[in-house]
Motif scaffolding. Sequence first.
Motif, PDB file in Angstrom:
ATOM      1  N   GLN A  92      15.508  28.450 -19.960  1.00 51.75           N
ATOM      2  CA  GLN A  92      14.404  28.228 -19.020  1.00 51.75           C
ATOM      3  C   GLN A  92      14.803  28.668 -17.620  1.00 51.75           C
ATOM      4  O   GLN A  92      14.009  29.318 -16.915  1.00 51.75           O
ATOM      5  CB  GLN A  92      14.022  26.743 -19.014  1.00 51.75           C
ATOM      6  CG  GLN A  92      12.877  26.412 -18.049  1.00 51.75           C
ATOM      7  CD  GLN A  92      12.526  24.938 -18.090  1.00 51.75           C
ATOM      8  OE1 GLN A  92      12.755  24.261 -19.086  1.00 51.75           O
ATOM      9  NE2 GLN A  92      11.983  24.431 -16.994  1.00 51.75           N
ATOM     10  N   GLN A  93      16.018  28.350 -17.194  1.00 45.31           N
ATOM     11  CA  GLN A  93      16.472  28.759 -15.862  1.00 45.31           C
ATOM     12  C   GLN A  93      16.612  30.278 -15.777  1.00 45.31           C
ATOM     13  O   GLN A  93      16.258  30.893 -14.766  1.00 45.31           O
ATOM     14  CB  GLN A  93      17.813  28.089 -15.541  1.00 45.31           C
ATOM     15  CG  GLN A  93      18.296  28.340 -14.115  1.00 45.31           C
ATOM     16  CD  GLN A  93      17.319  27.851 -13.066  1.00 45.31           C
ATOM     17  OE1 GLN A  93      16.823  26.721 -13.144  1.00 45.31           O
ATOM     18  NE2 GLN A  93      17.015  28.695 -12.078  1.00 45.31           N
ATOM     19  N   GLN A  94      17.107  30.900 -16.848  1.00 46.81           N
ATOM     20  CA  GLN A  94      17.204  32.353 -16.877  1.00 46.81           C
ATOM     21  C   GLN A  94      15.823  32.992 -16.748  1.00 46.81           C
ATOM     22  O   GLN A  94      15.639  33.984 -16.031  1.00 46.81           O
ATOM     23  CB  GLN A  94      17.862  32.808 -18.188  1.00 46.81           C
ATOM     24  CG  GLN A  94      19.332  32.462 -18.303  1.00 46.81           C
ATOM     25  CD  GLN A  94      19.883  32.808 -19.674  1.00 46.81           C
ATOM     26  OE1 GLN A  94      19.354  33.663 -20.377  1.00 46.81           O
ATOM     27  NE2 GLN A  94      20.946  32.141 -20.061  1.00 46.81           N
ATOM     28  N   ALA A  95      14.843  32.420 -17.459  1.00 44.52           N
ATOM     29  CA  ALA A  95      13.477  32.953 -17.410  1.00 44.52           C
ATOM     30  C   ALA A  95      12.891  32.800 -16.008  1.00 44.52           C
ATOM     31  O   ALA A  95      12.163  33.683 -15.525  1.00 44.52           O
ATOM     32  CB  ALA A  95      12.597  32.250 -18.436  1.00 44.52           C
ATOM     33  N   LEU A  96      13.202  31.689 -15.340  1.00 45.12           N
ATOM     34  CA  LEU A  96      12.717  31.486 -13.971  1.00 45.12           C
ATOM     35  C   LEU A  96      13.338  32.520 -13.029  1.00 45.12           C
ATOM     36  O   LEU A  96      12.646  33.115 -12.187  1.00 45.12           O
ATOM     37  CB  LEU A  96      13.054  30.073 -13.490  1.00 45.12           C
ATOM     38  CG  LEU A  96      12.667  29.737 -12.048  1.00 45.12           C
ATOM     39  CD1 LEU A  96      11.163  29.892 -11.826  1.00 45.12           C
ATOM     40  CD2 LEU A  96      13.120  28.324 -11.675  1.00 45.12           C
ATOM     41  N   ASN A  97      14.639  32.750 -13.174  1.00 42.72           N
ATOM     42  CA  ASN A  97      15.311  33.761 -12.347  1.00 42.72           C
ATOM     43  C   ASN A  97      14.709  35.144 -12.588  1.00 42.72           C
ATOM     44  O   ASN A  97      14.508  35.925 -11.651  1.00 42.72           O
ATOM     45  CB  ASN A  97      16.808  33.783 -12.653  1.00 42.72           C
ATOM     46  CG  ASN A  97      17.501  32.492 -12.263  1.00 42.72           C
ATOM     47  OD1 ASN A  97      16.998  31.730 -11.442  1.00 42.72           O
ATOM     48  ND2 ASN A  97      18.652  32.230 -12.856  1.00 42.72           N
ATOM     49  N   SER A  98      14.436  35.446 -13.848  1.00 42.69           N
ATOM     50  CA  SER A  98      13.856  36.744 -14.192  1.00 42.69           C
ATOM     51  C   SER A  98      12.468  36.901 -13.586  1.00 42.69           C
ATOM     52  O   SER A  98      12.112  37.982 -13.088  1.00 42.69           O
ATOM     53  CB  SER A  98      13.790  36.895 -15.713  1.00 42.69           C
ATOM     54  OG  SER A  98      13.208  38.125 -16.079  1.00 42.69           O
ATOM     55  N   PHE A  99      11.684  35.834 -13.607  1.00 46.57           N
ATOM     56  CA  PHE A  99      10.342  35.861 -13.017  1.00 46.57           C
ATOM     57  C   PHE A  99      10.423  36.132 -11.518  1.00 46.57           C
ATOM     58  O   PHE A  99       9.696  36.976 -10.973  1.00 46.57           O
ATOM     59  CB  PHE A  99       9.635  34.537 -13.290  1.00 46.57           C
ATOM     60  CG  PHE A  99       8.385  34.320 -12.475  1.00 46.57           C
ATOM     61  CD1 PHE A  99       7.316  35.185 -12.563  1.00 46.57           C
ATOM     62  CD2 PHE A  99       8.297  33.238 -11.611  1.00 46.57           C
ATOM     63  CE1 PHE A  99       6.166  34.992 -11.799  1.00 46.57           C
ATOM     64  CE2 PHE A  99       7.156  33.020 -10.851  1.00 46.57           C
ATOM     65  CZ  PHE A  99       6.094  33.905 -10.948  1.00 46.57           C
ATOM     66  N   GLN A 100      11.318  35.442 -10.835  1.00 47.29           N
ATOM     67  CA  GLN A 100      11.457  35.635  -9.390  1.00 47.29           C
ATOM     68  C   GLN A 100      11.926  37.058  -9.074  1.00 47.29           C
ATOM     69  O   GLN A 100      11.448  37.679  -8.121  1.00 47.29           O
ATOM     70  CB  GLN A 100      12.440  34.601  -8.834  1.00 47.29           C
ATOM     71  CG  GLN A 100      11.905  33.167  -8.898  1.00 47.29           C
ATOM     72  CD  GLN A 100      12.938  32.123  -8.509  1.00 47.29           C
ATOM     73  OE1 GLN A 100      14.137  32.338  -8.680  1.00 47.29           O
ATOM     74  NE2 GLN A 100      12.491  30.999  -7.985  1.00 47.29           N
ATOM     75  N   LYS A 101      12.832  37.576  -9.883  1.00 45.08           N
ATOM     76  CA  LYS A 101      13.317  38.941  -9.651  1.00 45.08           C
ATOM     77  C   LYS A 101      12.208  39.954  -9.886  1.00 45.08           C
ATOM     78  O   LYS A 101      12.072  40.934  -9.136  1.00 45.08           O
ATOM     79  CB  LYS A 101      14.508  39.240 -10.564  1.00 45.08           C
ATOM     80  CG  LYS A 101      15.072  40.632 -10.359  1.00 45.08           C
ATOM     81  CD  LYS A 101      16.258  40.906 -11.267  1.00 45.08           C
ATOM     82  CE  LYS A 101      16.772  42.336 -11.070  1.00 45.08           C
ATOM     83  NZ  LYS A 101      17.925  42.631 -11.958  1.00 45.08           N
ATOM     84  N   THR A 102      11.406  39.743 -10.938  1.00 43.70           N
ATOM     85  CA  THR A 102      10.298  40.656 -11.226  1.00 43.70           C
ATOM     86  C   THR A 102       9.328  40.729 -10.063  1.00 43.70           C
ATOM     87  O   THR A 102       8.838  41.797  -9.705  1.00 43.70           O
ATOM     88  CB  THR A 102       9.555  40.204 -12.499  1.00 43.70           C
ATOM     89  OG1 THR A 102      10.467  40.159 -13.596  1.00 43.70           O
ATOM     90  CG2 THR A 102       8.431  41.177 -12.854  1.00 43.70           C
ATOM     91  N   LEU A 103       9.074  39.585  -9.439  1.00 40.41           N
ATOM     92  CA  LEU A 103       8.173  39.558  -8.283  1.00 40.41           C
ATOM     93  C   LEU A 103       8.778  40.313  -7.105  1.00 40.41           C
ATOM     94  O   LEU A 103       8.085  41.059  -6.403  1.00 40.41           O
ATOM     95  CB  LEU A 103       7.879  38.103  -7.899  1.00 40.41           C
ATOM     96  CG  LEU A 103       6.832  37.877  -6.803  1.00 40.41           C
ATOM     97  CD1 LEU A 103       5.484  38.469  -7.212  1.00 40.41           C
ATOM     98  CD2 LEU A 103       6.684  36.391  -6.510  1.00 40.41           C
ATOM     99  N   LEU A 104      10.075  40.152  -6.891  1.00 45.62           N
ATOM    100  CA  LEU A 104      10.741  40.865  -5.804  1.00 45.62           C
ATOM    101  C   LEU A 104      10.746  42.370  -6.039  1.00 45.62           C
ATOM    102  O   LEU A 104      10.527  43.165  -5.111  1.00 45.62           O
ATOM    103  CB  LEU A 104      12.178  40.356  -5.642  1.00 45.62           C
ATOM    104  CG  LEU A 104      12.345  38.929  -5.105  1.00 45.62           C
ATOM    105  CD1 LEU A 104      13.810  38.518  -5.150  1.00 45.62           C
ATOM    106  CD2 LEU A 104      11.806  38.813  -3.685  1.00 45.62           C
ATOM    107  N   VAL A 105      10.985  42.773  -7.292  1.00 46.01           N
ATOM    108  CA  VAL A 105      10.972  44.198  -7.621  1.00 46.01           C
ATOM    109  C   VAL A 105       9.574  44.772  -7.432  1.00 46.01           C
ATOM    110  O   VAL A 105       9.406  45.899  -6.939  1.00 46.01           O
ATOM    111  CB  VAL A 105      11.462  44.420  -9.070  1.00 46.01           C
ATOM    112  CG1 VAL A 105      11.227  45.865  -9.516  1.00 46.01           C
ATOM    113  CG2 VAL A 105      12.944  44.081  -9.189  1.00 46.01           C
ATOM    114  N   ALA A 106       8.560  43.994  -7.800  1.00 51.94           N
ATOM    115  CA  ALA A 106       7.178  44.440  -7.607  1.00 51.94           C
ATOM    116  C   ALA A 106       6.895  44.677  -6.127  1.00 51.94           C
ATOM    117  O   ALA A 106       6.290  45.693  -5.745  1.00 51.94           O
ATOM    118  CB  ALA A 106       6.209  43.408  -8.173  1.00 51.94           C
ATOM    119  N   ALA A 107       7.338  43.756  -5.284  1.00 53.46           N
ATOM    120  CA  ALA A 107       7.142  43.918  -3.845  1.00 53.46           C
ATOM    121  C   ALA A 107       7.903  45.134  -3.317  1.00 53.46           C
ATOM    122  O   ALA A 107       7.412  45.876  -2.454  1.00 53.46           O
ATOM    123  CB  ALA A 107       7.600  42.659  -3.116  1.00 53.46           C
TER     124      ALA A 107
END
Length: 469
Positions: A368-383
């Motif tokens: 779950q923590q890995q998935a949260l980190n991945s979600f935050q990174k995906t948003l940063l990459v999108a920006a």
Amino acid sequence: MMNRSIIKYIAFFAVMTGVLSACRIGKTYKTPDVNTGGLYRGVAATDSATMAALPWQSLFADIALKSLIQEGINNNLDLKSAVQRILAAQATLQQSKAAFLPSLGASANVTRSKQSQAGLNFPAGVTINTLTTNYQAGLSTAWEADIWGKLSGTKRAALASFLQNDAAKRAVQTQLVADIANNYFTLLALDKQLEITLETLKNRIKDVETMRQLKEGAVVTGAAVVQSEANRYAAEVSLPDIKRSIRETENALNVLLSRPPGPVSRATLASQKIASDLQTGFPAQLLINRPDVQQSELAFRVAFENTNVAKSYFYPQLTITAQGGLSSLQLSDFFNKSIFYNAIAGLTQPIFNQGINKARLHTAQAQQQQALNSFQKTLLVAAQEVSDALYAHQTAIEKEDARGKQITALQKSVEYTQELLRYSSATNYTDVLTSEQTLLSAQLSGVNDKLQELQAIVNLYRALGGGWR
């Protein structure tokens, strides 16, 4: 009387199940709190309007390009695979829903058995039939009560997985639209570069003839003739590389369209018109517009629900099973007083598998923590991609303006040096050679500037989440 007792027991367990179900130990999911302020570097968004809301048919005006994009959406193999993953996830979701219902099985069997009379140890004089045949037919059912939310958590995880695969399919489509458009524009740019190089080659062939005539008139030396020939071949030798790039780009485009290698029908670079109102909206809109960001959040939701399910394994499991039917030793009496039934309700509390349950929970929490980190990174990459595309477009426009002036000046420089070579000994062919080579380089770079502008718009459109509507 027995039937009424069983009904009472079942009713009691049903009521207890309803009461215990209110004791759900899992947490309720909510979207993670993410700070989207300042994600668009150098862009102060004041309007929710975004070009991502445009259907791709409205973004592009080129009929040939729109036809290719539609063909790609219809035939692309990656997109077809994404659809199959959606169907598989849908089946898993249906399976998770079915877990709430009791199972039901039917059976019918005939048992022929022979007992040893000596092994039965009956008193002397007592006889018994040691060869028997038993006829039996019945129904059996089992039901697990979802007291602690294990089944409902599994269903929510399956639903999130289904939605995740749907988002993944849309992400594939947005990337596909962008890839087809970018390859198409690359193809048009290569066509333009080939056209410029062929025109340059014609001019340099004329230059060789001119230099030969000037040599005969003793205006230039033999060195100028040789230099003009080398200059001609310098242009000619670049043609195969441009043609090879055209062929490779056509082949890459055909792979996206699921076609065998072949020519691609297309327009010209000069005819391209594309929406230039680069509205980005607010950064928070990436959460609803960009499919890969949605996919990443849904992956976190799957992991969140799996953690809830892992917690439920620490608590007792309530299972109700029932069986009933007909059983007789004589086929003639099969439907006469041969009814049998039983019902069992029980709680199973894990005792010796606490280590397994703890390991399962720790694994789920880590995922779950890995998935949260991945979600935050995906948003940063999108920006990052939005910022990069915006700046690429801005710099392309700046370069196009300066490049146009550079090319105009270089064209005049070539004309002036050629004229001076004819009538003045102060100019040699090296001046002409330098100005011609610089002009060709500037013209080819000008094509790349236009390509950068077009691709920046396409990349911004994809980065904002456009292309799946």
